[in-house]
Design a protein around this motif. Structure first.
Motif, PDB file in Angstrom:
ATOM      1  N   ARG A  95       0.835  -1.204   0.000  1.00  0.00           N
ATOM      2  CA  ARG A  95       0.000   0.000   0.000  1.00  0.00           C
ATOM      3  C   ARG A  95       0.869   1.254   0.000  1.00  0.00           C
ATOM      4  O   ARG A  95       0.589   2.220  -0.707  1.00  0.00           O
ATOM      5  CB  ARG A  95      -0.918   0.006   1.220  1.00  0.00           C
ATOM      6  CG  ARG A  95      -1.897   1.161   1.220  1.00  0.00           C
ATOM      7  CD  ARG A  95      -2.846   1.084   2.395  1.00  0.00           C
ATOM      8  NE  ARG A  95      -2.256   1.416   3.657  1.00  0.00           N
ATOM      9  CZ  ARG A  95      -2.082   2.658   4.104  1.00  0.00           C
ATOM     10  NH1 ARG A  95      -2.425   3.673   3.368  1.00  0.00           N
ATOM     11  NH2 ARG A  95      -1.551   2.867   5.286  1.00  0.00           N
ATOM     12  N   GLU A 110      -4.340   1.515  -3.921  1.00  0.00           N
ATOM     13  CA  GLU A 110      -3.992   1.940  -2.573  1.00  0.00           C
ATOM     14  C   GLU A 110      -5.246   2.025  -1.707  1.00  0.00           C
ATOM     15  O   GLU A 110      -5.252   1.626  -0.542  1.00  0.00           O
ATOM     16  CB  GLU A 110      -3.274   3.291  -2.621  1.00  0.00           C
ATOM     17  CG  GLU A 110      -2.595   3.691  -1.336  1.00  0.00           C
ATOM     18  CD  GLU A 110      -3.483   4.498  -0.412  1.00  0.00           C
ATOM     19  OE1 GLU A 110      -3.192   4.535   0.792  1.00  0.00           O
ATOM     20  OE2 GLU A 110      -4.487   5.073  -0.874  1.00  0.00           O
ATOM     21  N   LYS A 111      -6.331   2.509  -2.283  1.00  0.00           N
ATOM     22  CA  LYS A 111      -7.603   2.601  -1.555  1.00  0.00           C
ATOM     23  C   LYS A 111      -8.105   1.202  -1.176  1.00  0.00           C
ATOM     24  O   LYS A 111      -8.542   0.981  -0.045  1.00  0.00           O
ATOM     25  CB  LYS A 111      -8.631   3.324  -2.424  1.00  0.00           C
ATOM     26  CG  LYS A 111      -9.974   3.480  -1.784  1.00  0.00           C
ATOM     27  CD  LYS A 111     -10.935   4.188  -2.722  1.00  0.00           C
ATOM     28  CE  LYS A 111     -12.324   4.227  -2.135  1.00  0.00           C
ATOM     29  NZ  LYS A 111     -13.300   4.844  -3.020  1.00  0.00           N
ATOM     30  N   LEU A 129      -3.562   4.446  -7.402  1.00  0.00           N
ATOM     31  CA  LEU A 129      -4.300   5.202  -6.390  1.00  0.00           C
ATOM     32  C   LEU A 129      -5.550   4.428  -5.966  1.00  0.00           C
ATOM     33  O   LEU A 129      -5.895   4.377  -4.790  1.00  0.00           O
ATOM     34  CB  LEU A 129      -4.676   6.585  -6.919  1.00  0.00           C
ATOM     35  CG  LEU A 129      -3.501   7.494  -7.263  1.00  0.00           C
ATOM     36  CD1 LEU A 129      -4.008   8.807  -7.826  1.00  0.00           C
ATOM     37  CD2 LEU A 129      -2.623   7.717  -6.056  1.00  0.00           C
ATOM     38  N   SER A 150       2.416   1.754  -3.491  1.00  0.00           N
ATOM     39  CA  SER A 150       1.479   1.926  -4.604  1.00  0.00           C
ATOM     40  C   SER A 150       1.199   3.400  -4.898  1.00  0.00           C
ATOM     41  O   SER A 150       0.996   3.766  -6.052  1.00  0.00           O
ATOM     42  CB  SER A 150       0.178   1.177  -4.349  1.00  0.00           C
ATOM     43  OG  SER A 150      -0.537   1.734  -3.288  1.00  0.00           O
ATOM     44  N   PHE A 151       1.195   4.243  -3.881  1.00  0.00           N
ATOM     45  CA  PHE A 151       0.919   5.666  -4.099  1.00  0.00           C
ATOM     46  C   PHE A 151       2.028   6.347  -4.901  1.00  0.00           C
ATOM     47  O   PHE A 151       1.748   6.949  -5.944  1.00  0.00           O
ATOM     48  CB  PHE A 151       0.677   6.371  -2.760  1.00  0.00           C
ATOM     49  CG  PHE A 151       0.247   7.792  -2.914  1.00  0.00           C
ATOM     50  CD1 PHE A 151      -1.057   8.088  -3.251  1.00  0.00           C
ATOM     51  CD2 PHE A 151       1.142   8.828  -2.724  1.00  0.00           C
ATOM     52  CE1 PHE A 151      -1.464   9.400  -3.401  1.00  0.00           C
ATOM     53  CE2 PHE A 151       0.746  10.133  -2.868  1.00  0.00           C
ATOM     54  CZ  PHE A 151      -0.559  10.431  -3.204  1.00  0.00           C
TER      55      PHE A 151
END
Length: 117
Positions: free
Chosen positions: A13, A92-93, A89, A16-17
């Motif tokens: 996570r 990541e969510k 994005l 990933s951003f």
């Protein structure tokens, strides 16, 4: 989900951003900058940075696949998100929600409110 699996999801996570932003923000910006100006020296370092972030994302994705025993379709979906501009994005969510669910389940097991399946 045990602590090692949760930490592997957390690492995925976290990477990933920046990986999601590296393609559109760095490479497209650098490409436009080199076409509109005489600044060509930025493309190589920006490409290397994006490549490093992508490789790290791939390694972390394989680690999560190994630890969390995700199905191949789920791993392929997260890999596809890494290839799409800004797709990470959304990934990541999804990973943040999974991480929160794992913490809640872990606390419930620890308190004995949920039977271990």
């Amino acid at each position: 989900m045990d602590i090692k699996t949760a930490s592997a999801v957390h690492r995925l996570r976290l990477i990933s951003f920046p990986e999601a932003l590296s393609f559109p923000a760095l490479l497209i910006f650098g490409s436009l900058l080199s076409r509109l100006t005489d600044i060509d020296f930025l493309m190589k370092p920006l490409g290397i940075l994006h490549g490093i972030l992508f490789v790290i994302y791939g390694i972390f994705l394989l680690d999560v696949w190994n630890r969390a025993k995700w199905p191949v379709k789920r791993v392929a979906f997260f890999f596809l998100l890494a290839v799409l501009p800004f797709g990470g994005l959304y990934g990541e969510k999804l990973l943040k929600q999974e991480e929160q669910d794992a913490v809640i389940a872990s606390r419930a097991r620890r308190e004995g409110t949920v039977n271990a399946a």
